[in-house]
Design a protein around this motif. Structure first.
Motif, PDB file in Angstrom:
ATOM      1  N   GLU A  14      40.135 -15.310  31.662  1.00 19.50           N
ATOM      2  CA  GLU A  14      41.164 -15.488  30.641  1.00 19.50           C
ATOM      3  C   GLU A  14      42.405 -14.651  30.973  1.00 19.50           C
ATOM      4  O   GLU A  14      43.532 -15.133  30.901  1.00 19.50           O
ATOM      5  N   ARG A  15      42.202 -13.408  31.360  1.00 13.74           N
ATOM      6  CA  ARG A  15      43.312 -12.486  31.633  1.00 13.74           C
ATOM      7  C   ARG A  15      44.194 -12.986  32.783  1.00 13.74           C
ATOM      8  O   ARG A  15      45.417 -12.848  32.738  1.00 13.74           O
ATOM      9  N   LEU A  16      43.573 -13.586  33.805  1.00 13.41           N
ATOM     10  CA  LEU A  16      44.330 -14.089  34.950  1.00 13.41           C
ATOM     11  C   LEU A  16      44.918 -15.472  34.697  1.00 13.41           C
ATOM     12  O   LEU A  16      45.764 -15.933  35.460  1.00 13.41           O
ATOM     13  N   GLY A  17      44.457 -16.146  33.641  1.00 11.56           N
ATOM     14  CA  GLY A  17      44.962 -17.487  33.331  1.00 11.56           C
ATOM     15  C   GLY A  17      44.366 -18.573  34.207  1.00 11.56           C
ATOM     16  O   GLY A  17      45.006 -19.604  34.459  1.00 11.56           O
ATOM     17  N   MET A  32      45.901 -20.993  38.818  1.00  7.48           N
ATOM     18  CA  MET A  32      46.199 -19.690  38.219  1.00  7.48           C
ATOM     19  C   MET A  32      47.707 -19.461  38.354  1.00  7.48           C
ATOM     20  O   MET A  32      48.283 -19.740  39.406  1.00  7.48           O
ATOM     21  N   PRO A  33      48.358 -18.942  37.305  1.00  2.03           N
ATOM     22  CA  PRO A  33      49.794 -18.673  37.427  1.00  2.03           C
ATOM     23  C   PRO A  33      50.051 -17.452  38.309  1.00  2.03           C
ATOM     24  O   PRO A  33      49.235 -16.523  38.358  1.00  2.03           O
ATOM     25  N   VAL A  34      51.185 -17.479  38.988  1.00  2.00           N
ATOM     26  CA  VAL A  34      51.603 -16.293  39.737  1.00  2.00           C
ATOM     27  C   VAL A  34      52.113 -15.239  38.753  1.00  2.00           C
ATOM     28  O   VAL A  34      51.772 -14.063  38.864  1.00  2.00           O
ATOM     29  N   ALA A  35      52.897 -15.673  37.765  1.00  2.00           N
ATOM     30  CA  ALA A  35      53.451 -14.754  36.766  1.00  2.00           C
ATOM     31  C   ALA A  35      52.321 -14.014  36.057  1.00  2.00           C
ATOM     32  O   ALA A  35      51.340 -14.616  35.635  1.00  2.00           O
ATOM     33  N   GLY A  36      52.469 -12.698  35.974  1.00  2.00           N
ATOM     34  CA  GLY A  36      51.447 -11.880  35.335  1.00  2.00           C
ATOM     35  C   GLY A  36      50.350 -11.429  36.280  1.00  2.00           C
ATOM     36  O   GLY A  36      49.504 -10.619  35.909  1.00  2.00           O
ATOM     37  N   ASN A  37      50.348 -11.962  37.494  1.00  2.00           N
ATOM     38  CA  ASN A  37      49.322 -11.623  38.488  1.00  2.00           C
ATOM     39  C   ASN A  37      49.953 -11.121  39.787  1.00  2.00           C
ATOM     40  O   ASN A  37      49.454 -11.386  40.884  1.00  2.00           O
ATOM     41  N   THR A  38      51.048 -10.380  39.644  1.00  2.00           N
ATOM     42  CA  THR A  38      51.775  -9.900  40.815  1.00  2.00           C
ATOM     43  C   THR A  38      51.578  -8.404  41.028  1.00  2.00           C
ATOM     44  O   THR A  38      51.187  -7.668  40.128  1.00  2.00           O
ATOM     45  N   GLN A  39      51.905  -7.981  42.234  1.00  2.00           N
ATOM     46  CA  GLN A  39      51.939  -6.555  42.545  1.00  2.00           C
ATOM     47  C   GLN A  39      53.385  -6.075  42.357  1.00  2.00           C
ATOM     48  O   GLN A  39      54.244  -6.884  42.035  1.00  2.00           O
ATOM     49  N   ALA A  51      40.030 -12.511  43.203  1.00  2.00           N
ATOM     50  CA  ALA A  51      39.337 -12.754  41.934  1.00  2.00           C
ATOM     51  C   ALA A  51      39.216 -14.254  41.665  1.00  2.00           C
ATOM     52  O   ALA A  51      38.171 -14.725  41.185  1.00  2.00           O
ATOM     53  N   LEU A  52      40.246 -15.023  41.980  1.00  2.00           N
ATOM     54  CA  LEU A  52      40.179 -16.481  41.849  1.00  2.00           C
ATOM     55  C   LEU A  52      39.092 -17.037  42.763  1.00  2.00           C
ATOM     56  O   LEU A  52      38.266 -17.855  42.347  1.00  2.00           O
ATOM     57  N   ALA A  53      39.069 -16.560  44.006  1.00  2.00           N
ATOM     58  CA  ALA A  53      38.059 -17.023  44.967  1.00  2.00           C
ATOM     59  C   ALA A  53      36.648 -16.681  44.504  1.00  2.00           C
ATOM     60  O   ALA A  53      35.732 -17.515  44.567  1.00  2.00           O
ATOM     61  N   GLU A  54      36.455 -15.459  44.008  1.00  2.00           N
ATOM     62  CA  GLU A  54      35.118 -15.063  43.558  1.00  2.00           C
ATOM     63  C   GLU A  54      34.694 -15.847  42.327  1.00  2.00           C
ATOM     64  O   GLU A  54      33.531 -16.224  42.191  1.00  2.00           O
ATOM     65  N   THR A  55      35.624 -16.121  41.440  1.00  2.00           N
ATOM     66  CA  THR A  55      35.310 -16.913  40.263  1.00  2.00           C
ATOM     67  C   THR A  55      34.816 -18.301  40.673  1.00  2.00           C
ATOM     68  O   THR A  55      33.784 -18.781  40.187  1.00  2.00           O
ATOM     69  N   LEU A  56      35.540 -18.940  41.576  1.00  2.00           N
ATOM     70  CA  LEU A  56      35.153 -20.275  42.018  1.00  2.00           C
ATOM     71  C   LEU A  56      33.807 -20.272  42.737  1.00  2.00           C
ATOM     72  O   LEU A  56      32.917 -21.068  42.420  1.00  2.00           O
TER      73      LEU A  56
END
Length: 143
Positions: A14-17, A32-39, A51-56
């Motif tokens: 949820e947090r990563l969208g 997943m959006p880039v916005a909000g998930n940047t360094q 995290a996206l890869a591990e979720t999938l």
């Protein structure tokens, strides 16, 4: 069909969208959006891609494990090829091996233009649920 998992409030998903687009043991796709998930430099954070890869991979392994079994992540690695500053990224997990005790996936993360940003590999141990254990098992991760 777009599947938004609304049964995971308060989780990293949820947090990563992260939004699931396709789900099966053999192939999973999510965005997943880039916005909000940047360094700090404004680029998609490498950890968000992982995290996206591990979720999938973990969700695919749970489907492969079947009823009465759980998936426990034991290895993940990633190579970051390029950055993204805006838009959405798409992760596509393809089963490499679905065995009785291990499930491995290759996950490719691409940008809106279809350019490869990250290639990851995740391996999960598939095991029986421990009777009486909360959460379906001990240790590891599954999504």
């Amino acid at each position: 069909m777009r599947l938004v998992l609304d049964s995971v409030p308060g989780t990293l998903i949820e947090r990563l969208g992260i939004e699931f687009v396709e789900v099966s043991a053999e192939r999973l796709v999510a965005t997943m959006p880039v916005a909000g998930n940047t360094q700090p430099y404004g680029l998609l954070h490498g950890g968000a891609s992982v995290a996206l890869a591990e979720t999938l991979g973990s969700f695919g392994a749970m489907l492969a494990a079947g009823e009465g079994r759980v998936a426990v992540g034991v290895d993940i690695n990633a190579t970051h090829h390029r950055g993204a500053r805006a838009g959405r990224v798409t992760g596509t997990a393809t089963a490499v091996s679905l065995g009785r005790t291990l499930a491995s996936y290759e996950v490719v993360v691409t940008d809106d233009a279809g350019r490869r940003l990250c290639t990851a590999r995740i391996t999960c141990l598939l095991r029986d649920v421990v009777p009486g254990a909360s959460g379906g098992g001990s240790g590891g991760s599954a999504g």
